[in-house]
Design a protein around this motif. Structure first.
Motif, PDB file in Angstrom:
ATOM      1  N   LEU A  59       0.821  -1.205   0.000  1.00 27.18           N
ATOM      2  CA  LEU A  59       0.000   0.000   0.000  1.00 27.18           C
ATOM      3  C   LEU A  59       0.860   1.262   0.000  1.00 27.18           C
ATOM      4  O   LEU A  59       1.975   1.267   0.518  1.00 27.18           O
ATOM      5  CB  LEU A  59      -0.928  -0.012   1.208  1.00 27.18           C
ATOM      6  CG  LEU A  59      -1.919  -1.178   1.238  1.00 27.18           C
ATOM      7  CD1 LEU A  59      -2.670  -1.223   2.559  1.00 27.18           C
ATOM      8  CD2 LEU A  59      -2.888  -1.099   0.060  1.00 27.18           C
ATOM      9  N   PRO A  60       0.371   2.345  -0.605  1.00 26.88           N
ATOM     10  CA  PRO A  60       1.145   3.594  -0.691  1.00 26.88           C
ATOM     11  C   PRO A  60       1.641   4.074   0.668  1.00 26.88           C
ATOM     12  O   PRO A  60       0.934   4.000   1.675  1.00 26.88           O
ATOM     13  CB  PRO A  60       0.124   4.585  -1.275  1.00 26.88           C
ATOM     14  CG  PRO A  60      -0.790   3.732  -2.090  1.00 26.88           C
ATOM     15  CD  PRO A  60      -0.925   2.445  -1.312  1.00 26.88           C
ATOM     16  N   GLY A  61       2.900   4.538   0.681  1.00 27.78           N
ATOM     17  CA  GLY A  61       3.505   5.031   1.910  1.00 27.78           C
ATOM     18  C   GLY A  61       4.117   3.962   2.778  1.00 27.78           C
ATOM     19  O   GLY A  61       4.748   4.274   3.793  1.00 27.78           O
ATOM     20  N   HIS A  62       3.968   2.722   2.407  1.00 25.00           N
ATOM     21  CA  HIS A  62       4.500   1.608   3.184  1.00 25.00           C
ATOM     22  C   HIS A  62       5.745   1.034   2.499  1.00 25.00           C
ATOM     23  O   HIS A  62       5.900   1.126   1.287  1.00 25.00           O
ATOM     24  CB  HIS A  62       3.440   0.522   3.349  1.00 25.00           C
ATOM     25  CG  HIS A  62       2.287   0.955   4.196  1.00 25.00           C
ATOM     26  ND1 HIS A  62       1.286   1.767   3.716  1.00 25.00           N
ATOM     27  CD2 HIS A  62       1.976   0.697   5.488  1.00 25.00           C
ATOM     28  CE1 HIS A  62       0.402   1.986   4.685  1.00 25.00           C
ATOM     29  NE2 HIS A  62       0.804   1.350   5.770  1.00 25.00           N
ATOM     30  N   GLY A  63       6.621   0.443   3.302  1.00 26.06           N
ATOM     31  CA  GLY A  63       7.842  -0.134   2.752  1.00 26.06           C
ATOM     32  C   GLY A  63       8.844   0.916   2.309  1.00 26.06           C
ATOM     33  O   GLY A  63       9.756   0.625   1.532  1.00 26.06           O
ATOM     34  N   THR A  64       8.690   2.162   2.793  1.00 24.61           N
ATOM     35  CA  THR A  64       9.629   3.241   2.444  1.00 24.61           C
ATOM     36  C   THR A  64      10.143   3.863   3.739  1.00 24.61           C
ATOM     37  O   THR A  64      11.044   3.342   4.364  1.00 24.61           O
ATOM     38  CB  THR A  64       8.941   4.293   1.545  1.00 24.61           C
ATOM     39  OG1 THR A  64       7.743   4.775   2.197  1.00 24.61           O
ATOM     40  CG2 THR A  64       8.550   3.693   0.211  1.00 24.61           C
ATOM     41  N   THR A  65       9.538   4.981   4.148  1.00 17.55           N
ATOM     42  CA  THR A  65       9.878   5.625   5.416  1.00 17.55           C
ATOM     43  C   THR A  65       8.597   6.114   6.076  1.00 17.55           C
ATOM     44  O   THR A  65       7.591   6.347   5.405  1.00 17.55           O
ATOM     45  CB  THR A  65      10.808   6.842   5.224  1.00 17.55           C
ATOM     46  OG1 THR A  65      10.104   7.851   4.469  1.00 17.55           O
ATOM     47  CG2 THR A  65      12.080   6.447   4.487  1.00 17.55           C
ATOM     48  N   TRP A  66       8.647   6.302   7.399  1.00 16.01           N
ATOM     49  CA  TRP A  66       7.439   6.776   8.082  1.00 16.01           C
ATOM     50  C   TRP A  66       7.089   8.193   7.637  1.00 16.01           C
ATOM     51  O   TRP A  66       5.910   8.570   7.624  1.00 16.01           O
ATOM     52  CB  TRP A  66       7.585   6.667   9.587  1.00 16.01           C
ATOM     53  CG  TRP A  66       8.563   7.604  10.258  1.00 16.01           C
ATOM     54  CD1 TRP A  66       9.840   7.318  10.642  1.00 16.01           C
ATOM     55  CD2 TRP A  66       8.328   8.968  10.657  1.00 16.01           C
ATOM     56  NE1 TRP A  66      10.424   8.411  11.242  1.00 16.01           N
ATOM     57  CE2 TRP A  66       9.508   9.440  11.275  1.00 16.01           C
ATOM     58  CE3 TRP A  66       7.243   9.827  10.553  1.00 16.01           C
ATOM     59  CZ2 TRP A  66       9.643  10.735  11.775  1.00 16.01           C
ATOM     60  CZ3 TRP A  66       7.355  11.122  11.057  1.00 16.01           C
ATOM     61  CH2 TRP A  66       8.539  11.564  11.651  1.00 16.01           C
TER      62      TRP A  66
END
Length: 268
Positions: A59-66
């Motif tokens: 999902l968007p925004g996940h697996g990147t940075t908070w």
């Protein structure tokens, strides 16, 4: 925190059965928290031995940075789920939607708007245990983030890969998603199988009560006596995987979602 796309990114298991399955992860987490659940469902087969396609989007925004998660809104999560739903509908006659936590709220919201053959939910997030989360839309202007909420797991050997910080702007968006999901529950007519952990420090029991009381479709609740919130990685994961696989297999074989094989013949 580093996220390996091969482990935490979008996963897809192709199949040719009449049913396709969408599996959705939870808030601040990645596909790694539901991947074994998805693999188990993919092992379901119809009378001809065909398996379902199973899509597990990140999902968007996940697996990147908070910080990146804090920039997303709930509509971005909804739109990403919609996109994967229509991809499955292009390949399969029916779609089953599965979701853990926030993924459960997204599954409910999708089932209220489109045709879904069934819902399989693990500790769906329609009510949070942390009551102060309701004020995140105000607090976000003063406190950008709080401690992470991941790894609510009873099994000591298991750990969930999540952000070590939780952006309050994203919590505010999660609250908006939850409100939308609750509001649309009367439009959900698909049968639902809901797994509920005995101890859950993230999602309140009211989540299951809301689904049972307001959904227009039949609801079966399955207790998970030895698990915490992330039950797909906990002691009762076998219960979740086996029952979910059987539910999808039932639909592929023309049975009801929760029907016990041989039940119809026995009662005839």
């Amino acid at each position: 925190m580093s996220f390996d796309p091969a482990t935490h990114g979008h996963q897809f298991f192709p199949g040719s059965a009449s049913v396709g399955v969408l599996v959705l992860h939870g808030f601040t987490s990645t596909t790694a928290s539901v991947i074994e659940w998805a693999r188990a469902i993919h092992r379901a087969d119809d009378a001809a031995g065909h398996h379902p396609s199973v899509s597990v989007p990140l999902l968007p925004g996940h697996g990147t940075t908070w910080e990146e998660l804090g920039k997303e809104n709930w509509q971005a999560w909804r739109d990403a789920v919609d996109q994967e739903y229509w991809k499955l509908r292009a390949r399969h006659e029916h779609v089953v939607v599965c979701g853990l936590s926030m993924g459960g709220a997204l599954a409910v919201q999708l089932a209220a708007r489109y045709t879904v053959a069934g819902l399989v939910l693990v500790n769906p997030a329609l009510a949070l245990t942390n009551r102060t989360a309701a004020y995140s839309h105000i607090a976000k202007h003063v406190i950008p983030s709080v401690a992470g909420i991941g790894s609510d797991i009873n099994r000591p050997s298991e750990g969930e890969t999540t952000y070590d910080r939780t952006p309050l702007a994203a919590v505010a968006q999660l609250n908006l998603l939850i409100r939308q999901a609750i509001k649309t529950l009367p439009a959900v007519t698909a049968p639902a199988m809901v797994f509920r952990s005995a101890v859950d420090r993230i999602v309140a029991d009211a989540s299951v009560d809301l689904i049972r009381e307001r959904s227009a479709g039949p609801v079966e609740v399955i207790a998970l006596p030895n698990s915490f919130h992330v039950a797909t990685m906990d002691y009762d994961r076998g219960i979740v995987e086996t029952a979910s696989r059987q539910a999808v297999q039932n639909l592929m074989r023309g049975l009801d979602l929760t029907q016990v094989p041989g039940e119809a013949a026995a009662s005839a």
